[in-house]
Design a protein around this motif. Structure first.
Motif, mmCIF file in Angstrom:
data_model
loop_
_atom_site.group_PDB
_atom_site.id
_atom_site.type_symbol
_atom_site.label_atom_id
_atom_site.label_comp_id
_atom_site.label_asym_id
_atom_site.label_seq_id
_atom_site.Cartn_x
_atom_site.Cartn_y
_atom_site.Cartn_z
ATOM 1 N N LEU A 1 0.826 -1.209 0.000
ATOM 2 C CA LEU A 1 0.000 0.000 0.000
ATOM 3 C C LEU A 1 0.861 1.261 0.000
ATOM 4 C CD1 LEU A 1 -2.979 -0.902 2.367
ATOM 5 C CD2 LEU A 1 -3.082 -0.338 -0.058
ATOM 6 N N LYS A 2 1.937 1.250 0.784
ATOM 7 C CA LYS A 2 2.831 2.405 0.831
ATOM 8 C C LYS A 2 3.495 2.639 -0.529
ATOM 9 C CE LYS A 2 3.841 2.406 5.756
ATOM 10 N NZ LYS A 2 4.851 2.260 6.802
ATOM 11 N N ILE A 3 3.882 1.577 -1.184
ATOM 12 C CA ILE A 3 4.480 1.689 -2.515
ATOM 13 C C ILE A 3 3.456 2.253 -3.505
ATOM 14 C CG2 ILE A 3 5.391 0.370 -4.480
ATOM 15 C CD1 ILE A 3 6.780 -1.452 -2.386
ATOM 16 N N LEU A 4 2.235 1.761 -3.458
ATOM 17 C CA LEU A 4 1.179 2.268 -4.334
ATOM 18 C C LEU A 4 0.902 3.748 -4.074
ATOM 19 C CD1 LEU A 4 -1.348 -0.715 -4.469
ATOM 20 C CD2 LEU A 4 0.033 0.204 -6.345
ATOM 21 N N GLN A 5 0.936 4.161 -2.809
ATOM 22 C CA GLN A 5 0.722 5.577 -2.482
ATOM 23 C C GLN A 5 1.837 6.442 -3.064
ATOM 24 O OE1 GLN A 5 0.368 5.283 1.801
ATOM 25 N NE2 GLN A 5 -1.873 5.385 1.717
ATOM 26 N N LYS A 6 3.075 5.957 -2.987
ATOM 27 C CA LYS A 6 4.195 6.702 -3.562
ATOM 28 C C LYS A 6 4.069 6.800 -5.083
ATOM 29 C CE LYS A 6 7.550 5.755 0.058
ATOM 30 N NZ LYS A 6 8.821 5.137 0.415
ATOM 31 N N ILE A 7 3.650 5.731 -5.713
ATOM 32 C CA ILE A 7 3.440 5.738 -7.165
ATOM 33 C C ILE A 7 2.344 6.734 -7.531
ATOM 34 C CG2 ILE A 7 2.613 4.371 -9.133
ATOM 35 C CD1 ILE A 7 4.103 1.955 -7.852
ATOM 36 N N GLU A 8 1.265 6.745 -6.783
ATOM 37 C CA GLU A 8 0.156 7.676 -7.023
ATOM 38 C C GLU A 8 0.631 9.126 -6.867
ATOM 39 O OE1 GLU A 8 -3.528 9.367 -7.801
ATOM 40 O OE2 GLU A 8 -2.851 7.344 -8.190
ATOM 41 N N LEU A 9 1.431 9.401 -5.844
ATOM 42 C CA LEU A 9 1.964 10.743 -5.625
ATOM 43 C C LEU A 9 2.860 11.173 -6.798
ATOM 44 C CD1 LEU A 9 2.278 13.190 -3.753
ATOM 45 C CD2 LEU A 9 4.200 12.007 -2.682
#
Length: 167
Positions: free
Chosen positions: A7-15
């Motif tokens: 989830l943290k990786i996905l949030q960074k990708i989204e940012l």
């Protein structure tokens, strides 16, 4: 890797994706207010054709482009030669739908002689075109795209061509 790490990786990708979109929007906005448009606008009311007045449109446009970009469009002060310089330039691309700051040209030598000379200018706001005014020799907005098409395309049988500066 557990679910929380994913989830943290996905949030960074989204940012990162949002940042890229924002940069793309800024670039698009900047291109709409091109350097050629801004420079041409800043010289309204000025004599940009130092050597010619009545037939100074190519000279004035070449000077505006030089001041805006540092590029010297070789070929002399005729729309016929300017068209060749634009066509062969690596700094300009021909486009079919004009935007603010694009060069418009109906080059001499391509018409039916009902309108004796071609003309060139820079697309401005609300359908207007900035160009050298043969009456007073000043750079101004004295013709709009509708009138240009009527005069040069319909009556004079000139092509109406657009070129965009690209970085």
């Amino acid at each position: 890797m557990d679910l929380l790490q994913k989830l943290k990786i996905l949030q960074k990708i989204e940012l990162l994706y949002q940042q890229v979109l924002m940069l793309m929007r800024k670039k698009e906005e900047a291109s709409k207010d091109s350097i050629i448009y801004k420079t041409a606008k800043s010289f309204l009311g000025k004599d940009m054709a130092k050597y010619q007045n009545e037939f100074g449109c190519a000279e004035a446009l070449i000077e505006i482009v030089r001041l805006a970009t540092g590029i010297i469009l070789n070929g002399g002060f005729s729309t016929y030669l300017l068209y060749g310089a634009l066509k062969n330039s690596k700094d300009f691309i021909q486009v079919s739908i004009p935007e603010r700051g694009d060069i418009i040209i109906s080059p001499s030598g391509y018409g039916n002689k009902k309108v004796p000379n071609g003309h060139t200018g820079i697309i401005s706001d609300n359908g207007w075109i900035m160009s050298n005014n043969s009456i007073d020799g000043l750079w101004d907005e004295h013709i709009n795209l509708t009138e240009w098409n009527r005069l040069y395309k319909s009556i004079g049988n000139y092509p109406v061509l657009f070129f965009r500066f690209h970085i």
